[in-house]
Design a protein around this motif. Sequence first.
Motif, PDB file in Angstrom:
ATOM      1  N   PRO A 118       6.615   5.977 -20.933  1.00  0.00           N
ATOM      2  CA  PRO A 118       7.389   4.741 -20.973  1.00  0.00           C
ATOM      3  C   PRO A 118       6.932   3.786 -19.870  1.00  0.00           C
ATOM      4  O   PRO A 118       6.367   4.226 -18.869  1.00  0.00           O
ATOM      5  CB  PRO A 118       8.817   5.218 -20.695  1.00  0.00           C
ATOM      6  CG  PRO A 118       8.657   6.482 -19.925  1.00  0.00           C
ATOM      7  CD  PRO A 118       7.388   7.120 -20.411  1.00  0.00           C
ATOM      8  N   ALA A 119       7.166   2.488 -20.081  1.00  0.00           N
ATOM      9  CA  ALA A 119       6.775   1.503 -19.064  1.00  0.00           C
ATOM     10  C   ALA A 119       7.490   1.766 -17.734  1.00  0.00           C
ATOM     11  O   ALA A 119       6.912   1.599 -16.666  1.00  0.00           O
ATOM     12  CB  ALA A 119       7.077   0.093 -19.569  1.00  0.00           C
ATOM     13  N   PHE A 120       8.758   2.152 -17.833  1.00  0.00           N
ATOM     14  CA  PHE A 120       9.518   2.524 -16.626  1.00  0.00           C
ATOM     15  C   PHE A 120      10.232   3.839 -16.910  1.00  0.00           C
ATOM     16  O   PHE A 120      10.693   4.057 -18.029  1.00  0.00           O
ATOM     17  CB  PHE A 120      10.574   1.455 -16.287  1.00  0.00           C
ATOM     18  CG  PHE A 120      10.002   0.102 -16.029  1.00  0.00           C
ATOM     19  CD1 PHE A 120       9.292  -0.164 -14.870  1.00  0.00           C
ATOM     20  CD2 PHE A 120      10.192  -0.931 -16.948  1.00  0.00           C
ATOM     21  CE1 PHE A 120       8.770  -1.434 -14.630  1.00  0.00           C
ATOM     22  CE2 PHE A 120       9.670  -2.192 -16.720  1.00  0.00           C
ATOM     23  CZ  PHE A 120       8.951  -2.447 -15.548  1.00  0.00           C
ATOM     24  N   PRO A 121      10.376   4.694 -15.905  1.00  0.00           N
ATOM     25  CA  PRO A 121      11.101   5.954 -16.138  1.00  0.00           C
ATOM     26  C   PRO A 121      12.608   5.700 -16.290  1.00  0.00           C
ATOM     27  O   PRO A 121      13.140   4.753 -15.707  1.00  0.00           O
ATOM     28  CB  PRO A 121      10.797   6.754 -14.870  1.00  0.00           C
ATOM     29  CG  PRO A 121      10.521   5.721 -13.821  1.00  0.00           C
ATOM     30  CD  PRO A 121       9.906   4.553 -14.534  1.00  0.00           C
ATOM     31  N   VAL A 128       8.351  -2.510  -8.333  1.00  0.00           N
ATOM     32  CA  VAL A 128       9.330  -1.860  -7.455  1.00  0.00           C
ATOM     33  C   VAL A 128       9.014  -0.363  -7.432  1.00  0.00           C
ATOM     34  O   VAL A 128       9.068   0.298  -8.467  1.00  0.00           O
ATOM     35  CB  VAL A 128      10.760  -2.080  -7.979  1.00  0.00           C
ATOM     36  CG1 VAL A 128      11.778  -1.383  -7.079  1.00  0.00           C
ATOM     37  CG2 VAL A 128      11.055  -3.578  -8.087  1.00  0.00           C
ATOM     38  N   PRO A 129       8.640   0.162  -6.262  1.00  0.00           N
ATOM     39  CA  PRO A 129       8.158   1.543  -6.205  1.00  0.00           C
ATOM     40  C   PRO A 129       9.267   2.586  -6.041  1.00  0.00           C
ATOM     41  O   PRO A 129      10.293   2.321  -5.416  1.00  0.00           O
ATOM     42  CB  PRO A 129       7.275   1.535  -4.956  1.00  0.00           C
ATOM     43  CG  PRO A 129       7.888   0.499  -4.064  1.00  0.00           C
ATOM     44  CD  PRO A 129       8.538  -0.526  -4.957  1.00  0.00           C
ATOM     45  N   ALA A 136       9.526 -10.236  -2.059  1.00  0.00           N
ATOM     46  CA  ALA A 136      10.841 -10.121  -1.419  1.00  0.00           C
ATOM     47  C   ALA A 136      11.876  -9.633  -2.434  1.00  0.00           C
ATOM     48  O   ALA A 136      12.727  -8.792  -2.129  1.00  0.00           O
ATOM     49  CB  ALA A 136      11.254 -11.467  -0.831  1.00  0.00           C
ATOM     50  N   ALA A 137      11.774 -10.130  -3.674  1.00  0.00           N
ATOM     51  CA  ALA A 137      12.724  -9.712  -4.713  1.00  0.00           C
ATOM     52  C   ALA A 137      12.539  -8.237  -5.045  1.00  0.00           C
ATOM     53  O   ALA A 137      13.509  -7.494  -5.260  1.00  0.00           O
ATOM     54  CB  ALA A 137      12.542 -10.574  -5.961  1.00  0.00           C
ATOM     55  N   ALA A 138      11.282  -7.789  -5.079  1.00  0.00           N
ATOM     56  CA  ALA A 138      11.020  -6.371  -5.371  1.00  0.00           C
ATOM     57  C   ALA A 138      11.662  -5.487  -4.308  1.00  0.00           C
ATOM     58  O   ALA A 138      12.240  -4.438  -4.594  1.00  0.00           O
ATOM     59  CB  ALA A 138       9.513  -6.116  -5.440  1.00  0.00           C
ATOM     60  N   LYS A 139      11.598  -5.953  -3.062  1.00  0.00           N
ATOM     61  CA  LYS A 139      12.203  -5.177  -1.961  1.00  0.00           C
ATOM     62  C   LYS A 139      13.720  -5.171  -2.075  1.00  0.00           C
ATOM     63  O   LYS A 139      14.380  -4.221  -1.616  1.00  0.00           O
ATOM     64  CB  LYS A 139      11.787  -5.775  -0.615  1.00  0.00           C
ATOM     65  CG  LYS A 139      10.407  -5.344  -0.208  1.00  0.00           C
ATOM     66  CD  LYS A 139      10.226  -5.483   1.305  1.00  0.00           C
ATOM     67  CE  LYS A 139       8.839  -5.043   1.712  1.00  0.00           C
ATOM     68  NZ  LYS A 139       7.993  -6.153   2.181  1.00  0.00           N
ATOM     69  N   ALA A 140      14.275  -6.212  -2.675  1.00  0.00           N
ATOM     70  CA  ALA A 140      15.739  -6.312  -2.763  1.00  0.00           C
ATOM     71  C   ALA A 140      16.332  -5.380  -3.825  1.00  0.00           C
ATOM     72  O   ALA A 140      17.525  -5.076  -3.783  1.00  0.00           O
ATOM     73  CB  ALA A 140      16.126  -7.763  -3.063  1.00  0.00           C
ATOM     74  N   TYR A 197       6.071  10.537  -9.294  1.00  0.00           N
ATOM     75  CA  TYR A 197       5.119  10.383  -8.193  1.00  0.00           C
ATOM     76  C   TYR A 197       5.585   9.244  -7.306  1.00  0.00           C
ATOM     77  O   TYR A 197       6.316   8.355  -7.733  1.00  0.00           O
ATOM     78  CB  TYR A 197       3.687  10.168  -8.687  1.00  0.00           C
ATOM     79  CG  TYR A 197       3.449   8.971  -9.571  1.00  0.00           C
ATOM     80  CD1 TYR A 197       3.689   9.049 -10.938  1.00  0.00           C
ATOM     81  CD2 TYR A 197       2.963   7.765  -9.058  1.00  0.00           C
ATOM     82  CE1 TYR A 197       3.457   7.963 -11.771  1.00  0.00           C
ATOM     83  CE2 TYR A 197       2.716   6.676  -9.876  1.00  0.00           C
ATOM     84  CZ  TYR A 197       2.979   6.778 -11.231  1.00  0.00           C
ATOM     85  OH  TYR A 197       2.741   5.697 -12.047  1.00  0.00           O
ATOM     86  N   LEU A 198       5.161   9.318  -6.057  1.00  0.00           N
ATOM     87  CA  LEU A 198       5.575   8.330  -5.070  1.00  0.00           C
ATOM     88  C   LEU A 198       5.023   6.959  -5.450  1.00  0.00           C
ATOM     89  O   LEU A 198       3.867   6.847  -5.844  1.00  0.00           O
ATOM     90  CB  LEU A 198       5.040   8.753  -3.704  1.00  0.00           C
ATOM     91  CG  LEU A 198       5.616   8.047  -2.490  1.00  0.00           C
ATOM     92  CD1 LEU A 198       7.097   8.311  -2.349  1.00  0.00           C
ATOM     93  CD2 LEU A 198       4.882   8.483  -1.237  1.00  0.00           C
ATOM     94  N   HIS A 199       5.844   5.951  -5.347  1.00  0.00           N
ATOM     95  CA  HIS A 199       5.472   4.568  -5.677  1.00  0.00           C
ATOM     96  C   HIS A 199       5.391   4.311  -7.171  1.00  0.00           C
ATOM     97  O   HIS A 199       4.956   3.243  -7.598  1.00  0.00           O
ATOM     98  CB  HIS A 199       4.154   4.128  -5.002  1.00  0.00           C
ATOM     99  CG  HIS A 199       4.212   4.168  -3.504  1.00  0.00           C
ATOM    100  ND1 HIS A 199       4.847   3.212  -2.777  1.00  0.00           N
ATOM    101  CD2 HIS A 199       3.747   5.075  -2.619  1.00  0.00           C
ATOM    102  CE1 HIS A 199       4.758   3.518  -1.496  1.00  0.00           C
ATOM    103  NE2 HIS A 199       4.099   4.647  -1.379  1.00  0.00           N
ATOM    104  N   GLN A 200       5.780   5.288  -8.008  1.00  0.00           N
ATOM    105  CA  GLN A 200       5.821   5.037  -9.448  1.00  0.00           C
ATOM    106  C   GLN A 200       6.711   3.820  -9.700  1.00  0.00           C
ATOM    107  O   GLN A 200       7.846   3.761  -9.219  1.00  0.00           O
ATOM    108  CB  GLN A 200       6.413   6.255 -10.172  1.00  0.00           C
ATOM    109  CG  GLN A 200       6.527   6.051 -11.669  1.00  0.00           C
ATOM    110  CD  GLN A 200       7.051   7.290 -12.391  1.00  0.00           C
ATOM    111  OE1 GLN A 200       7.416   8.288 -11.759  1.00  0.00           O
ATOM    112  NE2 GLN A 200       7.099   7.221 -13.708  1.00  0.00           N
ATOM    113  N   PRO A 201       6.215   2.816 -10.437  1.00  0.00           N
ATOM    114  CA  PRO A 201       7.048   1.626 -10.658  1.00  0.00           C
ATOM    115  C   PRO A 201       8.301   1.972 -11.474  1.00  0.00           C
ATOM    116  O   PRO A 201       8.201   2.513 -12.568  1.00  0.00           O
ATOM    117  CB  PRO A 201       6.123   0.692 -11.434  1.00  0.00           C
ATOM    118  CG  PRO A 201       4.745   1.136 -11.057  1.00  0.00           C
ATOM    119  CD  PRO A 201       4.859   2.622 -10.928  1.00  0.00           C
TER     120      PRO A 201
END
Lengths: 160, 734
Positions: free
Chosen positions: B77-80, B32-33, B104-108, B86-90
Motif C-alpha cells: 500500500p502507498a501508506f501502511p 512523514v517518516p 514544517a507541515a510534515a514535522k507537525a 522500517y524506520l522512516h517508512q512514509p
Amino acid sequence: MSAHPLRLRVNGRPVELADVPVTERLLDTLRGRLDLKGTKEGCRTGGCGACTVLVDGRSTLSCLTLAQEAAEAEITTIEGVGSDAEGHRVQAAFEAVGAVQCGYCTPGFVMALTGLLKERGAAAPFGEFLEELGGNLCRCTGYGAIVRAAAALRAEAASR
Amino acid sequence: MTIRPDLAEKIAGRVRYATDLEVPGMLWGALVPAPVAHGRLRTVDLGPARARPGVVAISATELAALVGGRQGDRDRPAFPRERVEYLHQPVAAVAAPSLAEARAAAKAVRVEVEPLPVVSDVDAVFPDWPGSSAAQHPSVAAHVHARRGDVEEAFRTAETVVRETYRTASVHQVALEPHACLAEVEGERWRVRTSTQSPFGVREDVASILGIPEESIVVEGTWVGGGFGGKGASFVEPWALLLARAAGRPVRLALTYRQEFLLGRTTLPAVVRMETAVSAGAIRARRVRLLLDVGTSLPGRDFATGYSIGFLLGPYRTPTFEVEGYAVRTNKPPFGPHRAPFAPQCAFVVESHLEEVARRVGIEPAAFKAAHLWETGGTTPFGQPITDFGLAAAHAAARELADDWRRAAPPGHGVGLGMGFWSTSTGAGGEARVTVSADGIRILQGEREIGSGSVLVGLAAVAERRTGLSRHRIRVEYGDTASAPYDAGVFGSRTVGALGRAVDDALVQILGTLAQRAGAPTPVRLAEGERGVELEGRGQRWPIADLLTDEERAQGGLTAHGKHYGRGGKIDESLVVDGTFYAYTDFTGAAHVAEVAVDAQTGSVRVVRYAAFQDVGTVVDPPTARAQVEGGIVMGLGTALTEEAIWSAEGRLLNAGLVDYRLPTISEAPPIEVTFVEGHPGAGPFGAKGLGEPPIIPVPAAIASAVRAAVGAHVTELPLNPERIARALKREEP
C-alpha cells in the motif's frame, strides 16, 4: 528569522535581492530565486560537488555557502562559465573527449576544474591536481574521460 | 569521436532533470517518516499539519477516497494502515506552497507507534545457521532448494572438502540525482513526469499500488541523473499523484539525499556458506547455502533468491550440487536492483572460494578455474544449454596479461584475476516506431536516455549499421506512455539487445518496402544524396522522396512498427525441490585483472592499474562501450573496497550520507585497459550483447584476489576495507 538585502554579481550581471534570510544557502538563491537551474542540487551536505560554482573565481560548494556570505562577490555558474576563457576551454575539452554520461555531475565538474585551473594551472603534479577534484563525485563515467579531459587541459595550459 | 546528441546541452547545464521541474501553482511535497523500525501504528494525526495555511495532508485513511474507492495491491500500500516495518517508512505525506512549509507541515503530523521487536539482520533470525534454518520460520519470505545427483555420497568420498562462510554488504546505487517527480491529476487522468529507467514500468507499478487502471495513467520520463537500477520501479510517484489528487494542483515530490539512503532500495546483505568436494583435481560436488536479507520487500523476493543463487555456482561445470536459499524479512527498507543485482557479490564469493579450493589442492587457481569453465554448447548445472559464450576466451587473455603484470609487480603489490557471467534481459519486450523520409531516420520509442548512451547512441548506431546512413541523419525521439510504443525499460543491459532488435526489425521492413517500390536489387542501403536521403542498391540510387506515396509524404515519411519479444531459456525443472528458479536469456561474461598495492600495516588498498576483457558479441559504438566498462569498473571498486550501508540493531541506518558512505573518487580511479572479446554473438542486433551491467561483476573478485596476492590476506567479507584486511592478516599470522 532575520532577512537582509543582498547584492552580488552573477555571471557578470548585478543582482539585488530585497530580503534573503541569513540561513539561505547560495544554492537555493541561485536555483530558486534566480532560476539558474544548471547548478545541480545533489546531497546538500558537501559530499558530492554537484552544486559547485565559482565565488570570486574560486571553486565553492554552493550548498555549504550562505548566500549572505557571498555578498558583493562575483558568482559564476555553469550558465556563465562559457564566457570565461578558462571555462570555455574546460567545456570544449569535456565535449572533445565525451566526458559526460547522465550529466548530473557535469556542471559541478566543469566549475571545479575551471576553478582549479585558474588557481593551480599546470603547476601542481597531476596526482595532486586530481586529488583536489576528489570532492566532485561521478557515478557514471568511472572518471576515465574526465581525467582525459583534465590531462588535455593541463597539457594545453603548460604549452601556453 | 562519438556523436552524442546530449553532450553539448549537458556541458552547458541546459538539461532539465525532474529535480528542476516547476510549474505555476505547483505545491511541494514532503513525506512523514515512521519514528521506529517496527511497531503498531496507533495514531497518524494530520490535524496539526492541515491547520497550517495551504497545506494538504494524506495518510492511509484517505487512500480509498482518493482513488475512487478502488483497492490497490494489499502487499504494498502507498501508506501502511496498521504496522510500520522500517524506520522512516512514509506513513503520511503533505504538500504546501513552498518546500520549507511542506517540511514544517510534515514535522507537525503527530505519529504514534507502539514499538514491536525489531528484526535487524539475518543472524538474529537464524543464529546458528545453517544448522537452524527452516522454511517455515515466520521471517522467511521465500525459500528455494534444488539438487542434482548424490551430494552426500560425493562429499563423503571426496579427497578434499573445503567449507567457508562469506558475507557481503548492502550497497546503494547512489545516482547523484535524487528520485523526483511532478504529478498532475485532472479528473480521471493521472499524469506524472518522473526521473525513471522505465516509464511503462512506473505506469504498471502506479496502477498496481493505487488500484487505478493503466489507461488512466500517463508517465513521461524526464532526463535521468543516473539510474543504476535504483530508478527501475516506481518510488515517489504514487505519493506525488495522491497528493496532487488531494490538492487539485500539481505537486512536486523529491527525496532529500538523506531519504535516498534512509528509504533504501539498496542491495541488501547476504551470508553464504560454500562447500566444495574435490577429487583428482576436479570438482565432484558443491553445496551452496544463501541467507539473503530482503528487508521488507515483497515483490521480487522470489526472483532475488531464485535468480541470485545460480550465480553462486559460477560459470563452472558442477556435476553434483545442492543449492538452498532463504529470503529473510527484516525491518529494513525494501531492497532494489543495483547494476547487475547481486552478481558482483556472487562472483566475489565463488571466485574467492574456488581460489581457496585450488590452493588447498595445490593447483594454480586460474588453471583450476579454466579446467572447469563453461563452454559454448555445454549446459549449466541447471541443465540449460549455453549459447555462444566468450568467457573462456576472455579468461585466457586475462591470464596472459596477469602473468605479465605479476612479473613486473614490485613488492607489496599483488595481481589478481576475477571472472563473472551475466544473462542480459533480452527476453523483456520492446517496440519502436521508425520513420524514413528524405530527411533521414526518426526512431520513436518509450525509453529515456539515462546516461549510458544506450538509447541516444546505441539505437542510432544500430540504425546506422543496418542502413549505412550517417548518424547525424538519425534521430532518436522520446514519447510518454500514451504516445510511444511499449518498451520494458532501461534495465538488464537490454536496450541495444532488445529494443535495438525492434528498431532493426522496423528498418528491415522499411528497406524491404522501399526496395520493392524501386525495383532495386537487394541488399539495399540508405545514403545521402543531392535530394536528401536516397535508397542505394548495387550502385543505383533512388531518392526516398520519389518512393513515398502522397499520404506518406504528408505523414513525414514511411513508418514501420518494429517489435522484439525474446524468449528466455529453460532449466531442468526435475532438479527443483522447492521454490522457483530462473533460466538465463543471453550468456555474457568478463575476466578482469587488477594490480593493487596494499599497506600491510593499515590494510589500505590502492588500485594501481586494471584491465577488462569483455565478451560483447559485437561492439556497436566503441567510445560508448568503453565508457560503460570504465564506469562499471569504478562503481565495482566501491562495492569491493568502501561501500557498505550499516544498520544498528534498532534498524537505524548509521551512514545515511555521502560523507560516511564512501564512493570512489577521481584520484582513486585507476588507469583502465579495455579489450572487447568479439566473435561470440548474442541475441541482440548484429550479435550485440548487453554491456551496461557486466563490467561491474568481476570487480570485487579481482580486487580480493589481488589483495590476497599482495599480502596473503584471504578476506571473506565485502567490502575489503582496511579493518577486514587487517583482521584477515592477523588470522593468517602463524
